[in-house]
Design an enzyme around this catalytic site. Sequence first.
Site, PDB file in Angstrom:
ATOM      1  N   CYS A 122       0.812  -1.219   0.000  1.00 20.25           N
ATOM      2  CA  CYS A 122       0.000   0.000   0.000  1.00 20.25           C
ATOM      3  C   CYS A 122       0.849   1.274   0.000  1.00 20.25           C
ATOM      4  O   CYS A 122       0.607   2.201  -0.784  1.00 20.25           O
ATOM      5  CB  CYS A 122      -0.952  -0.012   1.192  1.00 20.25           C
ATOM      6  SG  CYS A 122      -0.225  -0.666   2.693  1.00 20.25           S
ATOM      7  N   GLN A 159       2.109   5.297   9.216  1.00 23.50           N
ATOM      8  CA  GLN A 159       1.101   4.369   8.701  1.00 23.50           C
ATOM      9  C   GLN A 159      -0.001   4.113   9.735  1.00 23.50           C
ATOM     10  O   GLN A 159       0.256   3.875  10.912  1.00 23.50           O
ATOM     11  CB  GLN A 159       1.782   3.061   8.276  1.00 23.50           C
ATOM     12  CG  GLN A 159       2.813   3.316   7.172  1.00 23.50           C
ATOM     13  CD  GLN A 159       3.502   2.072   6.634  1.00 23.50           C
ATOM     14  OE1 GLN A 159       4.685   2.132   6.331  1.00 23.50           O
ATOM     15  NE2 GLN A 159       2.803   0.964   6.498  1.00 23.50           N
ATOM     16  N   ARG A 164       4.384   3.038  12.529  1.00 26.38           N
ATOM     17  CA  ARG A 164       2.934   2.940  12.770  1.00 26.38           C
ATOM     18  C   ARG A 164       2.527   4.101  13.679  1.00 26.38           C
ATOM     19  O   ARG A 164       3.164   4.329  14.716  1.00 26.38           O
ATOM     20  CB  ARG A 164       2.624   1.598  13.450  1.00 26.38           C
ATOM     21  CG  ARG A 164       1.151   1.325  13.629  1.00 26.38           C
ATOM     22  CD  ARG A 164       0.450   0.880  12.376  1.00 26.38           C
ATOM     23  NE  ARG A 164       0.871  -0.438  11.902  1.00 26.38           N
ATOM     24  CZ  ARG A 164       0.705  -0.841  10.629  1.00 26.38           C
ATOM     25  NH1 ARG A 164       0.148  -0.037   9.735  1.00 26.38           N
ATOM     26  NH2 ARG A 164       1.104  -2.029  10.249  1.00 26.38           N
ATOM     27  N   HIS A 173      -2.218   6.165   4.952  1.00 26.29           N
ATOM     28  CA  HIS A 173      -0.782   6.182   5.217  1.00 26.29           C
ATOM     29  C   HIS A 173      -0.202   7.498   4.685  1.00 26.29           C
ATOM     30  O   HIS A 173      -0.518   7.916   3.569  1.00 26.29           O
ATOM     31  CB  HIS A 173      -0.087   5.006   4.534  1.00 26.29           C
ATOM     32  CG  HIS A 173      -0.475   3.664   5.095  1.00 26.29           C
ATOM     33  ND1 HIS A 173      -1.172   3.501   6.270  1.00 26.29           N
ATOM     34  CD2 HIS A 173      -0.225   2.405   4.636  1.00 26.29           C
ATOM     35  CE1 HIS A 173      -1.356   2.212   6.509  1.00 26.29           C
ATOM     36  NE2 HIS A 173      -0.787   1.522   5.528  1.00 26.29           N
TER      37      HIS A 173
HETATM   38  P1  NAP Z   1      -8.947  -8.873   7.164  1.00 24.16           P
HETATM   39  O1  NAP Z   1      -9.787  -7.660   7.424  1.00 24.16           O
HETATM   40  O2  NAP Z   1      -8.316  -9.548   8.318  1.00 24.16           O
HETATM   41  O3  NAP Z   1      -9.888  -9.957   6.352  1.00 24.16           O
HETATM   42  C1  NAP Z   1      -9.417 -11.205   5.873  1.00 24.16           C
HETATM   43  C2  NAP Z   1     -10.466 -12.319   6.049  1.00 24.16           C
HETATM   44  O4  NAP Z   1     -10.697 -12.596   7.439  1.00 24.16           O
HETATM   45  C3  NAP Z   1     -11.869 -12.038   5.548  1.00 24.16           C
HETATM   46  O5  NAP Z   1     -11.943 -12.167   4.155  1.00 24.16           O
HETATM   47  C4  NAP Z   1     -12.704 -13.127   6.255  1.00 24.16           C
HETATM   48  O6  NAP Z   1     -12.628 -14.345   5.498  1.00 24.16           O
HETATM   49  C5  NAP Z   1     -11.927 -13.335   7.547  1.00 24.16           C
HETATM   50  N1  NAP Z   1     -12.694 -12.877   8.721  1.00 24.16           N
HETATM   51  C6  NAP Z   1     -12.770 -13.573   9.879  1.00 24.16           C
HETATM   52  N2  NAP Z   1     -13.501 -12.902  10.771  1.00 24.16           N
HETATM   53  C7  NAP Z   1     -13.928 -11.775  10.176  1.00 24.16           C
HETATM   54  C8  NAP Z   1     -14.742 -10.685  10.608  1.00 24.16           C
HETATM   55  N3  NAP Z   1     -15.262 -10.621  11.828  1.00 24.16           N
HETATM   56  N4  NAP Z   1     -14.973  -9.672   9.744  1.00 24.16           N
HETATM   57  C9  NAP Z   1     -14.459  -9.705   8.507  1.00 24.16           C
HETATM   58  N5  NAP Z   1     -13.691 -10.720   8.037  1.00 24.16           N
HETATM   59  C10 NAP Z   1     -13.420 -11.754   8.878  1.00 24.16           C
HETATM   60  O7  NAP Z   1      -7.764  -8.572   6.139  1.00 24.16           O
HETATM   61  P2  NAP Z   1      -7.429  -7.218   5.287  1.00 24.16           P
HETATM   62  O8  NAP Z   1      -6.862  -6.172   6.157  1.00 24.16           O
HETATM   63  O9  NAP Z   1      -8.607  -6.910   4.436  1.00 24.16           O
HETATM   64  O10 NAP Z   1      -6.215  -7.749   4.374  1.00 24.16           O
HETATM   65  C11 NAP Z   1      -6.389  -8.690   3.336  1.00 24.16           C
HETATM   66  C12 NAP Z   1      -5.127  -8.753   2.481  1.00 24.16           C
HETATM   67  O11 NAP Z   1      -4.887  -7.478   1.874  1.00 24.16           O
HETATM   68  C13 NAP Z   1      -3.849  -9.082   3.259  1.00 24.16           C
HETATM   69  O12 NAP Z   1      -3.021  -9.883   2.468  1.00 24.16           O
HETATM   70  C14 NAP Z   1      -3.216  -7.730   3.485  1.00 24.16           C
HETATM   71  O13 NAP Z   1      -1.812  -7.810   3.643  1.00 24.16           O
HETATM   72  C15 NAP Z   1      -3.572  -7.041   2.176  1.00 24.16           C
HETATM   73  N6  NAP Z   1      -3.583  -5.573   2.288  1.00 24.16           N
HETATM   74  C16 NAP Z   1      -4.166  -4.966   3.364  1.00 24.16           C
HETATM   75  C17 NAP Z   1      -4.163  -3.584   3.440  1.00 24.16           C
HETATM   76  C18 NAP Z   1      -4.768  -2.873   4.628  1.00 24.16           C
HETATM   77  O14 NAP Z   1      -4.598  -1.642   4.702  1.00 24.16           O
HETATM   78  N7  NAP Z   1      -5.433  -3.547   5.550  1.00 24.16           N
HETATM   79  C19 NAP Z   1      -3.608  -2.816   2.411  1.00 24.16           C
HETATM   80  C20 NAP Z   1      -3.053  -3.477   1.302  1.00 24.16           C
HETATM   81  C21 NAP Z   1      -3.057  -4.848   1.244  1.00 24.16           C
HETATM   82  P3  NAP Z   1     -13.809 -15.436   5.435  1.00 24.16           P
HETATM   83  O15 NAP Z   1     -15.052 -14.768   4.896  1.00 24.16           O
HETATM   84  O16 NAP Z   1     -13.260 -16.433   4.467  1.00 24.16           O
HETATM   85  O17 NAP Z   1     -13.964 -15.926   6.827  1.00 24.16           O
END
Ligand code: NAP
Length: 370
Positions: free
Chosen positions: A136, A163, A268, A275
């Site tokens: 990002c 960040q 952070r 960010h």
């Molecule tokens: P996240 O919010 O932790 O979500 C990932 C998965 O967790 C969801 O698809 C869901 O899968 C599961 N999950 C379990 N409990 C949940 C709940 N209560 N609410 C929502 N989802 C839940 O991950 P993320 O931050 O979106 O990141 C995903 C990817 O993008 C990572 O590889 C990260 O490195 C990348 N990324 C993140 C960012 C950022 O700023 N966060 C920026 C760039 C790239 P199920 O439906 O299959 O259970």
Amino acid sequence: MMKLGIVGWRGMVGQVLMERMKAENDFSHFETTFFSTSQKNLQNPHQLENSHPLLQDAYDLEILKKMDIILTCQGGDYTKSVHGELRKKGFKGYWIDAASTLRMENSSVIVLDPLNLDVIQKSLQTGLKDYIGGNCTVSLMMLALGGLFKNKKIDWITSMTYQAASGAGARHMSELLSQMKFVTDDVLKEGLDLSEKILIIEKRVKNLLSHASFPKNHFGHPLAFNLLPWIDSELENGQSREEWKAEVEANKILQSQKIIPIDGTCVRVAAMRCHSQGLTIKLNQNIPLDEIESMIREHNSWVKLVPNNKSDSLKYLTPEYTSGNLQIPIGRIRKMNIGPEFVNAFTVGDQLLWGAAEPLRRMLHILLAH
Ligand code: NAP
């Protein structure tokens, strides 16, 4: 109509992606199946035209294999466990991914089309199938400085990042709020105007941050009333993995003939979303400031040049202004005292939009046009 499988739509990046795809009517171009690692066979909450009514198992390789495109925001562990096995089973479709797992593989392209549409198109012609979103912070920095990259004016960059908590995930955002509450519930019991005894209060805040019940399961440390100068794992050369990504990913995005060194410190901070980064840019020649600004301004439609004055900087160059918005403000642009080829800049971007979801949804359109 192409068959699109979406995994990870429930997470933070996934939710932002869904919002953007709905706003842009992207789903009308695809027959979409929603997958989940935890909710298979439940009703699909996104009842869209051309979408399957039930959620499918995100580990079912036979169903995944039927897709023309799989777009995942599920995270690196999912990619590690599914991508290789699916390819072994003969999956010939496109894999679009927000996780870092495949970014530096020779068989993948990092997608940031305002900077590297030519690279993406060449890769499509040569048959590459894995298209991965960049880190990002790297993507946001590259969009902000696109004009200087395009005109090949950069010798090197150092970046000092600020960040947001959301970069670490939803649970970390929630923990930041709990940390703030833990402290403010205690000290504000005495009223809101504490200025006369503020040094006593400051000591109390410090003690609260190290209290045994202070909530820090996810960050491991207090982020509220503090900052954390390390993001991601340790590398042997003293960099954090987040710091390492800047140079390797930026140069891969551009397919640079000559590596542009980029290094700095990733930190952070207690912002919720977006960010920010302070940049020192070493140009390869002395260019007048107005020409630098024109190159930056003209490169893409999202970069927003903020005049280098106090009021505009405080209004537009902040996470508060930028959150939820596709603009990438860049300002504080000035020649530094160090020398005429050294430029100072500060930029902010929404790491869930241009830093994650937007390059992925734009990749879908590039595939549609291919
Ligand atoms: P996240 O919010 O932790 O979500 C990932 C998965 O967790 C969801 O698809 C869901 O899968 C599961 N999950 C379990 N409990 C949940 C709940 N209560 N609410 C929502 N989802 C839940 O991950 P993320 O931050 O979106 O990141 C995903 C990817 O993008 C990572 O590889 C990260 O490195 C990348 N990324 C993140 C960012 C950022 O700023 N966060 C920026 C760039 C790239 P199920 O439906 O299959 O259970």
